[in-house]
Write a protein that holds these residues in place. Structure first.
Motif, PDB file in Angstrom:
ATOM      1  N   ILE A  25     -75.901  -1.779  14.225  1.00 35.31           N
ATOM      2  CA  ILE A  25     -77.087  -2.136  15.003  1.00 35.31           C
ATOM      3  C   ILE A  25     -78.344  -2.157  14.129  1.00 35.31           C
ATOM      4  CG2 ILE A  25     -78.010   0.043  15.848  1.00 35.31           C
ATOM      5  CD1 ILE A  25     -77.605  -1.098  18.647  1.00 35.31           C
ATOM      6  N   SER A  28     -79.820  -5.551  13.149  1.00 35.51           N
ATOM      7  CA  SER A  28     -80.365  -6.414  14.191  1.00 35.51           C
ATOM      8  C   SER A  28     -81.804  -6.796  13.866  1.00 35.51           C
ATOM      9  CB  SER A  28     -80.326  -5.684  15.534  1.00 35.51           C
ATOM     10  OG  SER A  28     -81.043  -6.395  16.512  1.00 35.51           O
ATOM     11  N   CYS A  50     -77.041  -2.791  25.108  1.00 40.35           N
ATOM     12  CA  CYS A  50     -75.730  -3.383  24.787  1.00 40.35           C
ATOM     13  C   CYS A  50     -74.646  -2.763  25.656  1.00 40.35           C
ATOM     14  CB  CYS A  50     -75.399  -3.176  23.313  1.00 40.35           C
ATOM     15  SG  CYS A  50     -76.408  -4.148  22.206  1.00 40.35           S
TER      16      CYS A  50
END
Length: 138
Positions: A25, A28, A50
């Protein structure tokens, strides 16, 4: 949040060191746009969104991307909140908004189907009225 950082997590547990803060993550664009002091907050927030999106996809009866798009907008609003202080919308309000949109779309679709069924019924009735019992015209 730790997805993709399993090796570092188990190594930290084995050596009793610090556990990793980020996994996949971290790469991102949302995390990249956050200020350094807010990266941990945004990574947790993004991981939560998510998780919600995957649950909605798993348990919803109809396939739609509306929930995911609204959740993405919420992450954008949270980034804006950390930058400017503008209060983001609450999750329950956003989910209710999407549910109303989907409900209205379902009503529109069912209304269109009902109209087409009524038209086909009317046509059948007219054909029967024009002819005699055998279905032939006089």
């Amino acid at each position: 949040q730790i997805l993709g950082a399993e090796k570092a997590l188990f190594r930290a547990m084995k050596t009793k060191g610090n556990t990793p803060k980020y996994g996949l993550i971290y790469h991102s664009t949302f995390i990249g746009r956050a200020q350094p002091k807010n990266k941990g907050r945004i990574s947790r927030y993004l991981a939560n969104k998510c998780s919600i999106a995957s649950r909605v996809d798993c348990f919803s009866e109809d396939l739609t991307d509306k929930y995911g798009l609204k959740l993405r907008d919420q992450v954008e609003e949270r980034l804006e909140f950390y930058r400017t202080g503008k209060t983001p919308r609450k999750n329950i309000d956003v989910m209710a908004e999407v549910a109303k949109e989907l409900e209205s779309e379902a009503k529109d679709k069912s209304g269109d189907e009902d109209e087409s069924k009524e038209k086909s019924k009317k046509k059948k009735k007219r054909k029967r009225d024009d002819g005699d019992e055998d279905g032939k015209k006089k």
